[in-house]
Design an enzyme around this catalytic site. Sequence first.
Site, PDB file in Angstrom:
ATOM      1  CG  HIS A 147      -0.308  -0.030   2.550  1.00  0.00           C
ATOM      2  ND1 HIS A 147       0.516   0.962   3.021  1.00  0.00           N
ATOM      3  CD2 HIS A 147      -0.379  -0.960   3.550  1.00  0.00           C
ATOM      4  CE1 HIS A 147       0.917   0.671   4.247  1.00  0.00           C
ATOM      5  NE2 HIS A 147       0.400  -0.494   4.586  1.00  0.00           N
ATOM      6  CB  CYS A 155       1.633  -3.631   4.926  1.00  0.00           C
ATOM      7  SG  CYS A 155       0.068  -4.205   5.629  1.00  0.00           S
TER       8      CYS A 155
END
Length: 328
Positions: A147, A155
């Site tokens: 992202h 992430c």
Amino acid sequence: MRRSRVVTAILWAGVVVLAAAVSGCGAYYPPHMRPLSSKTRALLAEKGMTASQPILIRVFKSESELEVWKKKDDGHFYHLKTYPICNFSGGLGPKLKQGDLQAPEGFYVVNKKRLNPKSRYHLSFNIGYPNALDRSLKRTGANLMVHGECKSRGCYAMTDAVIEEIYALAVEAFAGGQEKFQVHAFPFRMTTANLAAHTDSSWFDFWLNLKDGYDYFQVTRLEPTLAVCGGRYVVNGAFPAGKYPNPKRACPRYSKLPMVAFKPKSQGRAVAESSLAKPLGSIMDLHFGEITPVYNVMTLGPATPDLKAKGQKQAANGKKEKIAQRAP
């Protein structure tokens, strides 16, 4: 009179904005609908690729790099671009449980439903953790993404400009007919030298297993066929009756399919980094051309080991033999 002039000025400003939008000079696209830049499309053309061709993504933690590969009409993948990873949390090694803030390692699959145009982090796509291997080992966690916003809690975080381009490449590939693409997440480039520098890691055997998939792609430039059994990935395996094994059970007998080496064709003249290195502006420091990573190899043990060190050295030599056996 003064009020009339103010109203007239506002009306004229609205007309100017509307005219600019109609003419395309001020067209606005939400992030998930922004097209590829003209420079990126020029790079695709330079490399004999199209935006609609399938993609494959590789992630390398230690080098903080994300690669995008394109599948050409000959059925093989060719390198398109390497993007800098802005941030990831945790260290080297796989994700084990919810809340450990560790970025995953392994082989994952992304389909169209895993694209998130309304992400809290600009744009994102879910890499598909936990996969069959993770579940078989009772690893937990959810919503592990690539992202934007350069913030990470497990992430792989990119800058907003970079995730927009990667997201656009995924959208184009899906529009071209690709149903899903693979994401290969590695701790580092799985070379013999890099693995030899990590023989003392508790994750050595796991990384040795990841190297099977890494080597297959390096040699063939094809997506590896992946199965899970016995707590490990089986790469390029042929199972009885063509049935995939139960991920939670020991591996049945299987054979390895032949691995045919592929030599990529020349992709045309080299792309000048000065002209195409920053397709979306100076915020993106991108790399093009051949991938020539630099590796730091650590020495293994003192020159005059004691008995304990001698045992450690023998264990390290055994691990190096395992690495050599997997060398393509």
